[in-house]
Design a protein around this motif. Structure first.
Motif, PDB file in Angstrom:
ATOM      1  N   GLY A  54       0.805  -1.218   0.000  1.00  0.00           N
ATOM      2  CA  GLY A  54       0.000   0.000   0.000  1.00  0.00           C
ATOM      3  C   GLY A  54       0.835   1.265   0.000  1.00  0.00           C
ATOM      4  O   GLY A  54       2.009   1.267   0.386  1.00  0.00           O
ATOM      5  N   GLU A  55       0.219   2.371  -0.409  1.00  0.00           N
ATOM      6  CA  GLU A  55       0.912   3.645  -0.475  1.00  0.00           C
ATOM      7  C   GLU A  55       1.348   4.148   0.902  1.00  0.00           C
ATOM      8  O   GLU A  55       2.310   4.908   1.017  1.00  0.00           O
ATOM      9  CB  GLU A  55       0.009   4.691  -1.136  1.00  0.00           C
ATOM     10  CG  GLU A  55      -0.299   4.422  -2.603  1.00  0.00           C
ATOM     11  CD  GLU A  55       0.946   4.505  -3.484  1.00  0.00           C
ATOM     12  OE1 GLU A  55       1.865   5.271  -3.118  1.00  0.00           O
ATOM     13  OE2 GLU A  55       1.004   3.809  -4.510  1.00  0.00           O
ATOM     14  N   ASP A  56       0.638   3.715   1.935  1.00  0.00           N
ATOM     15  CA  ASP A  56       0.971   4.188   3.280  1.00  0.00           C
ATOM     16  C   ASP A  56       2.209   3.521   3.860  1.00  0.00           C
ATOM     17  O   ASP A  56       2.717   3.964   4.896  1.00  0.00           O
ATOM     18  CB  ASP A  56      -0.223   3.960   4.215  1.00  0.00           C
ATOM     19  CG  ASP A  56      -0.606   2.491   4.316  1.00  0.00           C
ATOM     20  OD1 ASP A  56      -0.314   1.729   3.367  1.00  0.00           O
ATOM     21  OD2 ASP A  56      -1.207   2.098   5.336  1.00  0.00           O
ATOM     22  N   SER A  57       2.727   2.466   3.233  1.00  0.00           N
ATOM     23  CA  SER A  57       3.902   1.778   3.766  1.00  0.00           C
ATOM     24  C   SER A  57       5.012   1.653   2.728  1.00  0.00           C
ATOM     25  O   SER A  57       5.838   0.756   2.794  1.00  0.00           O
ATOM     26  CB  SER A  57       3.520   0.384   4.283  1.00  0.00           C
ATOM     27  OG  SER A  57       3.054  -0.432   3.230  1.00  0.00           O
ATOM     28  N   ARG A  58       5.030   2.564   1.776  1.00  0.00           N
ATOM     29  CA  ARG A  58       6.078   2.576   0.774  1.00  0.00           C
ATOM     30  C   ARG A  58       6.544   4.008   0.550  1.00  0.00           C
ATOM     31  O   ARG A  58       5.844   4.969   0.869  1.00  0.00           O
ATOM     32  CB  ARG A  58       5.613   1.960  -0.547  1.00  0.00           C
ATOM     33  CG  ARG A  58       4.518   2.738  -1.251  1.00  0.00           C
ATOM     34  CD  ARG A  58       3.858   1.929  -2.343  1.00  0.00           C
ATOM     35  NE  ARG A  58       4.757   1.626  -3.437  1.00  0.00           N
ATOM     36  CZ  ARG A  58       4.494   0.675  -4.360  1.00  0.00           C
ATOM     37  NH1 ARG A  58       3.387  -0.058  -4.265  1.00  0.00           N
ATOM     38  NH2 ARG A  58       5.340   0.453  -5.344  1.00  0.00           N
ATOM     39  N   GLY A  59       7.725   4.172   0.024  1.00  0.00           N
ATOM     40  CA  GLY A  59       8.272   5.496  -0.241  1.00  0.00           C
ATOM     41  C   GLY A  59       9.264   5.423  -1.384  1.00  0.00           C
ATOM     42  O   GLY A  59       9.582   4.339  -1.891  1.00  0.00           O
ATOM     43  N   ARG A  69      10.308  -0.212  -0.137  1.00  0.00           N
ATOM     44  CA  ARG A  69      10.723  -0.221   1.249  1.00  0.00           C
ATOM     45  C   ARG A  69      12.233  -0.385   1.357  1.00  0.00           C
ATOM     46  O   ARG A  69      12.903  -0.719   0.384  1.00  0.00           O
ATOM     47  CB  ARG A  69      10.020  -1.354   2.013  1.00  0.00           C
ATOM     48  CG  ARG A  69       8.515  -1.164   2.162  1.00  0.00           C
ATOM     49  CD  ARG A  69       7.934  -2.247   3.045  1.00  0.00           C
ATOM     50  NE  ARG A  69       6.488  -2.099   3.207  1.00  0.00           N
ATOM     51  CZ  ARG A  69       5.623  -3.088   3.060  1.00  0.00           C
ATOM     52  NH1 ARG A  69       6.055  -4.306   2.756  1.00  0.00           N
ATOM     53  NH2 ARG A  69       4.331  -2.879   3.233  1.00  0.00           N
ATOM     54  N   THR A  87      11.587  -0.171   6.850  1.00  0.00           N
ATOM     55  CA  THR A  87      10.914   1.122   6.798  1.00  0.00           C
ATOM     56  C   THR A  87      10.525   1.420   5.350  1.00  0.00           C
ATOM     57  O   THR A  87      10.851   0.651   4.433  1.00  0.00           O
ATOM     58  CB  THR A  87      11.838   2.247   7.301  1.00  0.00           C
ATOM     59  OG1 THR A  87      12.949   2.388   6.386  1.00  0.00           O
ATOM     60  CG2 THR A  87      12.369   1.944   8.691  1.00  0.00           C
ATOM     61  N   THR A  88       9.846   2.526   5.153  1.00  0.00           N
ATOM     62  CA  THR A  88       9.623   2.994   3.787  1.00  0.00           C
ATOM     63  C   THR A  88      10.971   3.405   3.197  1.00  0.00           C
ATOM     64  O   THR A  88      11.895   3.776   3.919  1.00  0.00           O
ATOM     65  CB  THR A  88       8.653   4.181   3.762  1.00  0.00           C
ATOM     66  OG1 THR A  88       9.171   5.225   4.597  1.00  0.00           O
ATOM     67  CG2 THR A  88       7.279   3.766   4.266  1.00  0.00           C
ATOM     68  N   ARG A 177       2.332  -7.205   2.297  1.00  0.00           N
ATOM     69  CA  ARG A 177       1.412  -6.110   2.577  1.00  0.00           C
ATOM     70  C   ARG A 177       1.845  -5.305   3.793  1.00  0.00           C
ATOM     71  O   ARG A 177       1.599  -4.107   3.869  1.00  0.00           O
ATOM     72  CB  ARG A 177      -0.008  -6.656   2.793  1.00  0.00           C
ATOM     73  CG  ARG A 177      -0.609  -7.306   1.550  1.00  0.00           C
ATOM     74  CD  ARG A 177      -2.033  -7.743   1.793  1.00  0.00           C
ATOM     75  NE  ARG A 177      -2.583  -8.416   0.626  1.00  0.00           N
ATOM     76  CZ  ARG A 177      -3.127  -7.791  -0.410  1.00  0.00           C
ATOM     77  NH1 ARG A 177      -3.204  -6.475  -0.411  1.00  0.00           N
ATOM     78  NH2 ARG A 177      -3.615  -8.484  -1.426  1.00  0.00           N
ATOM     79  N   ARG A 178       2.494  -5.958   4.739  1.00  0.00           N
ATOM     80  CA  ARG A 178       2.895  -5.287   5.976  1.00  0.00           C
ATOM     81  C   ARG A 178       4.413  -5.318   6.131  1.00  0.00           C
ATOM     82  O   ARG A 178       5.062  -6.323   5.801  1.00  0.00           O
ATOM     83  CB  ARG A 178       2.245  -5.973   7.178  1.00  0.00           C
ATOM     84  CG  ARG A 178       0.755  -5.766   7.260  1.00  0.00           C
ATOM     85  CD  ARG A 178       0.093  -6.703   8.248  1.00  0.00           C
ATOM     86  NE  ARG A 178       0.826  -6.867   9.498  1.00  0.00           N
ATOM     87  CZ  ARG A 178       0.417  -7.630  10.504  1.00  0.00           C
ATOM     88  NH1 ARG A 178      -0.736  -8.295  10.386  1.00  0.00           N
ATOM     89  NH2 ARG A 178       1.124  -7.731  11.608  1.00  0.00           N
TER      90      ARG A 178
END
Length: 218
Positions: A54-59, A69, A87-88, A177-178
Motif C-alpha cells: 500500500g501507499e501508506d507503507s512505501r516510499g 521499502r 521502513t519505507t 502487505r505489511r
C-alpha cells in the motif's frame, strides 16, 4: 517438546529470529568465538515494492531510484544477521539506525561495543542512541579520489550479506502487505542461508562414520 512449541505458535515473529540466533551462536562457537559479538556492521538496502504494498507503507528512495521499502540490517564481523528493521524507502539511514540498535540492545546479555558504518550514519539522534548503550561508531570512508566500485574494509561484509538476501526470490522485490511481514521474510532467508553454511561444515560420511568405511572396504 510440545511445551516449547506452543509459545512459538503464538509468537511466530520472535521464534524465527530466535532460531536464527541459535544457529548464529553455533556458527560463532565453531569458529572459536564468543557467542555474543562485540563488533557489528550496519547498512541498508532499498527494494522496489509490488502492487500488493500500500501507499501508506512505501516510499521513494531518490538516491537508489527505488519505490518501495528499505531494510536496515546489523551483522557481526562475519556477516551473520543480528537484527533487521524495515521502513519505507524514503527514510534516511541515520533516522532508522537508532531503532535498529535499540531493538538489538534491548535483549539481555548484549556485548556490542563497536559498529562500523558508512558516512550516511551521522546525526545527533544516532549519536545519542549509540552513546546510551556505550557503543562506539567508526565510519568507513572512501579514500580521496576513489571512483566507481571499491571494496571497503568491513563494509564489504554487510554488503555481501545484503547481496545474499537479495538473491532470495521473496526478497528481490517486496511483495508483503505489511512491513513486519517483510522483516520475517528477511529472517527466514537468513535462517536458510545460515543452515546451509552449517550443513556444509558438518562432517559427512565417511569422515563422520569411519567404522562404516572400514566395513564397506572389507
Amino acid at each position: 517438546m510440545t511445551r516449547h512449541l506452543k509459545p512459538c505458535r503464538k509468537r511466530r515473529v520472535s521464534c524465527i529470529s530466535a532460531g536464527h540466533s541459535t544457529h548464529t551462536y553455533g556458527r560463532r562457537a565453531q569458529k572459536g568465538r564468543n557467542a555474543e559479538p562485540s563488533a557489528g556492521i550496519i547498512d541498508s538496502q532499498s527494494v522496489d515494492a509490488s502492487e500488493t504494498v500500500g501507499e501508506d507503507s512505501r516510499g521513494y528512495d531518490g538516491g537508489k531510484s527505488r519505490d518501495g521499502r528499505k531494510r536496515h540490517i546489523l551483522t557481526d564481523s562475519e556477516g551473520l544477521l543480528l537484527e533487521v528493521t524495515v521502513t519505507t524507502a524514503d527514510v534516511h539511514d541515520s533516522k532508522a539506525a537508532p531503532a535498529l540498535l535499540e531493538t538489538f540492545m534491548d535483549q539481555p546479555g548484549r556485548l556490542l561495543k563497536l559498529v562500523w558504518v558508512d558516512s550516511a550514519y551521522q546525526g545527533p539522534a544516532l549519536a545519542k542512541a549509540f552513546a546510551r548503550h556505550g557503543v562506539r561508531v567508526e565510519v568507513v570512508r572512501r579514500s580521496d579520489g576513489q571512483r566507481g566500485f571499491v571494496v571497503l574494509a568491513r563494509r564489504w561484509v554487510v554488503e555481501r550479506t545484503l547481496s545474499w538476501l537479495a538473491r532470495s526470490r521473496r526478497l528481490n522485490r517486496d511483495h508483503e502487505r505489511r512491513p513486519d511481514h517483510h522483516t520475517q521474510m528477511v529472517w527466514w532467508a537468513a535462517v536458510i542461508r545460515l543452515s546451509r553454511r552449517l550443513a556444509g561444515d558438518a562432517p559427512r560420511w565417511p569422515d563422520k562414520r569411519p567404522d562404516r568405511l572400514a566395513q564397506a572396504r572389507a
